[in-house]
Design a protein around this motif. Structure first.
Motif, mmCIF file in Angstrom:
data_model
loop_
_atom_site.group_PDB
_atom_site.id
_atom_site.type_symbol
_atom_site.label_atom_id
_atom_site.label_comp_id
_atom_site.label_asym_id
_atom_site.label_seq_id
_atom_site.Cartn_x
_atom_site.Cartn_y
_atom_site.Cartn_z
ATOM 1 N N GLY A 32 3.202 0.142 -1.498
ATOM 2 C CA GLY A 32 2.785 -0.445 -0.230
ATOM 3 C C GLY A 32 3.813 -0.271 0.866
ATOM 4 N N LEU A 33 5.073 -0.486 0.537
ATOM 5 C CA LEU A 33 6.129 -0.343 1.535
ATOM 6 C C LEU A 33 6.292 1.104 1.980
ATOM 7 N N PHE A 34 6.142 2.029 1.033
ATOM 8 C CA PHE A 34 6.269 3.440 1.424
ATOM 9 C C PHE A 34 5.132 3.830 2.360
ATOM 10 N N ALA A 35 3.918 3.356 2.077
ATOM 11 C CA ALA A 35 2.788 3.648 2.954
ATOM 12 C C ALA A 35 3.030 3.084 4.344
ATOM 13 N N ALA A 36 3.533 1.846 4.410
ATOM 14 C CA ALA A 36 3.803 1.226 5.710
ATOM 15 C C ALA A 36 4.871 1.998 6.471
ATOM 16 N N TRP A 37 5.934 2.368 5.797
ATOM 17 C CA TRP A 37 7.035 3.122 6.426
ATOM 18 C C TRP A 37 6.526 4.449 6.977
ATOM 19 N N LYS A 38 5.722 5.133 6.179
ATOM 20 C CA LYS A 38 5.209 6.434 6.589
ATOM 21 C C LYS A 38 4.280 6.304 7.790
ATOM 22 N N LEU A 39 3.423 5.298 7.786
ATOM 23 C CA LEU A 39 2.493 5.110 8.901
ATOM 24 C C LEU A 39 3.226 4.768 10.195
ATOM 25 N N VAL A 40 4.204 3.875 10.106
ATOM 26 C CA VAL A 40 4.962 3.489 11.299
ATOM 27 C C VAL A 40 5.745 4.678 11.836
ATOM 28 N N ARG A 41 6.353 5.444 10.945
ATOM 29 C CA ARG A 41 7.065 6.642 11.390
ATOM 30 C C ARG A 41 6.125 7.660 12.012
ATOM 31 N N GLY A 42 4.865 7.627 11.582
ATOM 32 C CA GLY A 42 3.868 8.544 12.134
ATOM 33 C C GLY A 42 3.233 8.057 13.424
ATOM 34 N N GLY A 43 3.688 6.902 13.917
ATOM 35 C CA GLY A 43 3.208 6.415 15.208
ATOM 36 C C GLY A 43 2.146 5.342 15.146
ATOM 37 N N ARG A 44 1.743 4.923 13.946
ATOM 38 C CA ARG A 44 0.733 3.873 13.846
ATOM 39 C C ARG A 44 1.381 2.505 14.076
ATOM 40 N N LYS A 45 0.858 1.769 15.040
ATOM 41 C CA LYS A 45 1.380 0.431 15.334
ATOM 42 C C LYS A 45 0.457 -0.675 14.840
ATOM 43 N N ASP A 46 -0.743 -0.304 14.392
ATOM 44 C CA ASP A 46 -1.741 -1.290 13.978
ATOM 45 C C ASP A 46 -1.711 -1.519 12.473
ATOM 46 N N VAL A 47 -0.496 -1.600 11.918
ATOM 47 C CA VAL A 47 -0.297 -1.728 10.473
ATOM 48 C C VAL A 47 0.109 -3.158 10.151
ATOM 49 N N LEU A 48 -0.476 -3.717 9.104
ATOM 50 C CA LEU A 48 -0.077 -5.039 8.624
ATOM 51 C C LEU A 48 0.120 -4.969 7.111
#
Length: 535
Positions: free
Chosen positions: A72-88
């Motif tokens: 879960g943390l890796f997915a969140a890190w990858k999404l945020v680094r990819g520009g996604r801000k709508d992650v919870l």
């Protein structure tokens, strides 16, 4: 305090999430033993069909990630680094999961996994993380990156207690006859040849992540045998070698060689293809608190508003969105998330109680569920180091030959100091292998402090004798009833796992269970895959 299932259900939502044994004292030793059963309360609430409060608030999110472990943390890190801000990210019962850590006397220690092998070329996602952390200092995606030497395990790395004395390395050689040594070398030569071997499809026979391995039927046929059966078939009979190989299975899979797929047993030795420009072959990465720094770095990419304390207790595909009910055990409140996409990063035996109609997605817990090993991770704060022989000083990893336990790790080993610190934490590992996991879990649920301590201290007492206890100041024991999935024979052909890996809808799955074995590279791989699909 003994926590039975009935007591947990009586406590219900009024109980705290961290179930501790802090009140237990071993009177004959004068020790306070603090115990943790991460996820036990939440698990019983789910299995007991406990009536939950109605959602008190709704929140719209783009991507809801359910679980604060490595995937879960890796997915969140990858999404945020990819520009996604709508992650919870919903933290789950234990932040970090099997990468969790704690501290005793101001000294950090692991409560789970304690090392990371050098990542292979296939584990590009792990190299990306290590480069972002500064652990890989240069040449991250070459055959031999350059690593931060503070994180490469320092010498002496490992030693084995055999016949009342220590030897270097974990393969028992002290007192072994010529036939034993010949069989050991035969096995080592065989697995060395496997490391670069490719199948008919051109892929490495054994790779990590597992799904990048060859699907050549000749090699996949090994999954129909247990590792013990394969060893017998190949003429391996040497007691020392067989013990070592059983130890390796218990150490990585939580199951003995008789319960482990032969394919997985060989995968353990042949899949690790990582190298370093500034370290010897087989080097590993470790920190005082195990591999918890990896998950801390991943979590640092998230803003406070991008994390939600609690555990997902209901996931329903509502058509245009996915509804996720999140229970905060402490506040007894339920938040309903209305998510465009969901990454379910929780163990599959938990997801079966949370995700509506998981069987309709192709995974039926009764037919496709994986065996899960029970583990005990025990930390001892000591005020003085035991006396050690000059020729074989205390190592990072210290194992006892013939033991049914897994030895102990010195948490201060990586600290670079002119003099040895006054105190340290020894972390003892025990996998309840070669037993029925369900019976073990039932026993651990009612275990006394004395019983847990005896399991925890068995290797230390065997090496240091009764005098060992006089140095122990505090003890912390973490009991993981479903610590990890184990790769039993036939696991590669599990159709339920294949179905979840192929999903391409509003709900995706990301957990080491998708591989059938629980290591950081596998968990983070599935988090990476889920995030890349959404990016």
């Amino acid at each position: 305090m003994e926590l039975t299932r009935r007591k947990v259900l009586q406590l219900g939502l009024a109980a705290g999430a961290g179930m501790a044994l802090g009140g237990c004292k071993l009177l004959q030793l004068g020790l306070n033993i603090k115990g943790y059963w991460p996820g036990m309360l939440e698990g019983h609430l789910l299995r007991g069909n406990t009536q939950l409060p109605a959602p008190s608030v709704e929140r719209k999110v783009g991507v809801a990630i359910l679980g604060g472990g490595a995937a879960g943390l890796f997915a969140a890190w990858k999404l945020v680094r990819g520009g996604r801000k709508d992650v919870l990210l919903v933290d789950g019962p234990e932040f970090g999961g099997n990468c969790a850590a704690g501290a005793l006397g101001g000294l950090a220690h692991p409560r789970g996994a304690h090392y990371l092998p050098l990542p292979s070329l296939e584990s590009r996602h792990v190299r990306e993380l290590l480069a972002d952390m500064g652990v890989i200092e240069r040449d991250a995606f070459t055959a031999k990156p350059y690593f931060d030497e503070r994180v490469l395990v320092h010498a002496p790395e490992e030693r084995l207690w055999v016949d009342g004395r220590w030897q270097e390395g974990l393969l028992p050689r002290t007192g072994m006859d010529a036939d034993e040594l010949k069989q050991q070398q035969r096995f080592l030569d065989f697995v060395a040849g496997l490391r670069d071997k490719t199948g008919s499809d051109g892929r490495r026979v054994f790779a990590i992540p597992l799904v990048l391995s060859s699907t050549d039927p000749q090699w996949r046929a090994l999954d129909q045998l247990s590792f013990a059966q394969w060893l017998k078939r190949e003429g391996y009979t040497a007691p020392g070698l067989l013990w070592y190989l059983d130890y390796a299975c218990r150490d990585d899979y939580g199951a003995g060689s008789a319960q482990t797929s032969a394919w997985a047993g060989l995968h353990y030795f042949a899949s690790r293809g990582g190298h370093a420009a500034n370290a010897e072959e087989g080097a590993i990465l470790t920190w005082p608190d195990g591999i918890n720094p990896l998950v801390r770095h991943l979590a640092a990419a998230l803003q406070p508003a991008q994390r939600l304390a609690g555990m997902a207790v209901q996931v329903t595909d509502a058509g245009k969105a996915v509804h996720v009910d999140v229970l905060n055990v402490l506040s007894r409140k339920v938040t309903r998330l209305i998510a465009d996409q969901v990454i379910c990063a929780m163990p599959l035996h938990v997801a079966a109680h949370v995700v509506s109609d998981l069987a309709g997605l192709g995974f039926d817990l009764h037919r496709h569920g994986l065996p899960h090993a029970a583990w005990q991770v025990s930390n001892f704060l000591i005020d003085a180091f035991p006396q050690e022989p000059v020729e074989h000083p205390l190592a990072w990893d210290n194992v006892v030959y013939g033991s049914n336990s897994l030895g102990y790790v010195n948490s201060t080993h990586q600290l670079i100091r002119q003099y040895k610190p006054e105190s340290s934490v020894f972390t003892a590992y025990h996998a309840f292998a070669n037993e029925d996991p369900r019976a073990v879990r039932a026993r651990l649920e009612h275990a006394s402090a004395e019983a847990l301590y005896e399991v925890a201290a068995q290797d230390l007492q065997r090496v240091y004798g009764w005098r060992w206890r006089q140095h122990v100041q505090q003890v912390e024991i973490t009991v993981r009833g479903h610590a990890m999935s184990t790769p039993a024979p036939g696991f590669l052909g599990n159709p339920g796992l294949a179905a979840l890996r192929a999903l391409d809808g509003r709900i995706r799955f990301a957990h080491a269970d998708l591989s059938g074995l629980s290591v950081f590279e596998e968990a983070s791989w599935w988090g990476n895959q889920a995030a890349e699909a959404l990016l």
